[in-house]
Scaffold this motif. Structure first.
Motif, PDB file in Angstrom:
ATOM      1  N   ASP A 117      -1.656  -7.435  -6.087  1.00 12.02           N
ATOM      2  CA  ASP A 117      -1.119  -7.849  -4.796  1.00 12.02           C
ATOM      3  C   ASP A 117      -2.204  -8.434  -3.899  1.00 12.02           C
TER       4      ASP A 117
ATOM      5  N   LEU B 226      -1.855  -2.749  -6.623  1.00  9.11           N
ATOM      6  CA  LEU B 226      -2.629  -3.099  -5.435  1.00  9.11           C
ATOM      7  C   LEU B 226      -3.609  -4.227  -5.734  1.00  9.11           C
TER       8      LEU B 226
ATOM      9  N   LEU C 252       0.826  -1.205   0.000  1.00  7.67           N
ATOM     10  CA  LEU C 252       0.000   0.000   0.000  1.00  7.67           C
ATOM     11  C   LEU C 252       0.857   1.250   0.000  1.00  7.67           C
TER      12      LEU C 252
ATOM     13  N   ALA D  68       2.452   1.680  -3.500  1.00  8.68           N
ATOM     14  CA  ALA D  68       1.454   2.173  -4.452  1.00  8.68           C
ATOM     15  C   ALA D  68       1.139   3.638  -4.196  1.00  8.68           C
ATOM     16  N   ALA D  69       1.136   4.033  -2.920  1.00  7.94           N
ATOM     17  CA  ALA D  69       0.847   5.428  -2.593  1.00  7.94           C
ATOM     18  C   ALA D  69       1.950   6.352  -3.112  1.00  7.94           C
TER      19      ALA D  69
ATOM     20  N   GLY E 102     -10.038  -7.213  -5.187  1.00  5.65           N
ATOM     21  CA  GLY E 102      -8.975  -6.252  -5.424  1.00  5.65           C
ATOM     22  C   GLY E 102      -8.883  -5.845  -6.877  1.00  5.65           C
TER      23      GLY E 102
END
Length: 377
Positions: free
Chosen positions: A346, A343, A303, A306-307, A352
């Motif tokens: 993953d 994400l 996370l 990805a952010a 997802g």
């Protein structure tokens, strides 16, 4: 400006009485002709670049086929002769002012073949021997002799030689002095910094009126040459291993900052909205560098990684929408979508993936509305 944008503008100006119908039609025809010429030129560059790569591959295939029957020295002369012949052919065709992108591809291929000849010559003459020193001096003389010729002919090839010049310098140092790889890298770093400093002084505010496009192009390609140089320095002499990505991150910030300076703060003679393409390239480079830095250097969870990537895309998207920089908007969307898909993959679950797709769709709908609003205003 696209044809549809021009049509809308011409119709509005004609309705307001600013231009006549005849002038509007003339402007429309000229713009269509310019767009067609630009598309043909782009296709020429793409096809010519492919042809140049195929030429190098064909030469390598021929050499592999005939290699056993040739001695090391003969092979070196064959490769070098092919490079010189290709280079001269490209220059000859350029003088005819036809198929200019093809000539650039031929000249670049010739320089690469020359470089391959200099490096392969180690099979015939060892480093620091008379033959090795001669080859090293030839490698050093190649960019020194070709740049002044190219500067008088076009702005593209000096930039190409500037990019390849660091490899020619490495060949000179290796063949003439047999230096350690780490020492060669440090010398190349110094050459890169010196080149950027000299070109930067020529781009100084007080001298911009006399700056040629060749200088600007050479400065740009030297900046992009900094990416592999920063990576090699971090992995080699500094032995940073995974932390080598931090050097690439720092160089990415330098290139991005200079592109923004060129758009907003540069002297009027240097200011150009096309620097937005460099911003778009920086946003794309932020995808692998962002994921690599977040996951390998800082060991962030998926996370967080990805952010980081989505944040880079969001910054590019906000700026691109504000400035109507469409290539930057597109590349920023690709960056954000990459983060969303990462994400989704993953998560390893259908939910997802569905969320990633839904986010992607919502993002593009929002961007479309913003672009439409900008176009109508």
């Amino acid at each position: 400006m696209s044809k549809s944008d021009l049509d809308s503008a011409l119709q509005r100006w004609q309705e307001r009485g600013l231009i006549s119908a005849e002038l509007a039609e003339s402007l429309r025809s000229e713009h269509v002709s310019s767009l067609q010429q630009g598309r043909r030129r782009f296709l020429q560059y793409a096809v010519a670049g492919t042809a140049g790569i195929l030429l190098v591959i064909a030469a390598a295939t021929f050499f592999a086929w005939s290699w056993p029957d040739l001695g090391p020295g003969t092979r070196t002369f064959v490769i070098g002769g092919a490079g010189i012949g290709t280079l001269l052919l490209g220059m000859r065709l350029e003088a005819a002012r036809r198929f200019v992108p093809v000539t650039y591809a031929l000249q670049t291929s010739g320089l690469i073949l020359l470089l391959l000849a200099f490096m392969y010559s180690t099979e015939a003459w060892g480093n620091t021997t008379a033959g090795g020193v001669a080859v090293g001096l030839l490698a050093l003389a190649t960019p020194a002799a070709t740049i002044p010729v190219f500067v008088r002919r076009n702005p593209v090839m000096p930039a190409v030689v500037a990019a390849l010049g660091y490899t020619f310098l490495a060949a000179f140092l290796f063949r003439t002095f047999d230096l350690d790889a780490d020492i060669i890298i440090w010398i190349l770093d110094g050459a890169l910094v010196a080149t950027l400093a000299v070109l930067g002084l020529q781009l100084h505010a007080g001298r911009t009126e006399s700056v040629s496009r060749a200088t600007l192009y050479a400065f740009a390609v030297s900046l992009y040459a900094g990416y592999p140089m920063a990576g090699m320095t971090a992995v080699g002499p500094l032995e940073l291993n995974d932390n080598a990505l931090l050097a690439l991150d720092a160089w990415l910030l330098v290139v991005t900052a200079l592109a923004l300076w060129g758009i907003h703060r540069a002297p009027a003679a240097l200011r150009n909205p096309r620097y937005g393409y460099h911003l778009a390239a920086s946003v794309l480079l932020a995808i692998p560098l962002g994921f690599g830095t977040a996951l390998e250097v800082y060991d962030l969870p998926p996370l967080g990684a990805a952010a980081v990537v989505a944040g880079a895309g969001a910054c590019g998207l906000g700026y691109g929408l504000a400035k109507d920089a469409r290539p930057l908007v597109l590349c920023s969307c690709v960056t954000i979508v990459s983060a969303a898909w990462y994400l989704g993959v993953d998560a390893g679950e259908r939910l997802g993936t569905v969320l990633a797709l839904a986010f992607t769709a919502i993002l593009f709908f929002w961007v479309a509305t913003r672009l439409g609003r900008t176009s109508e205003s």
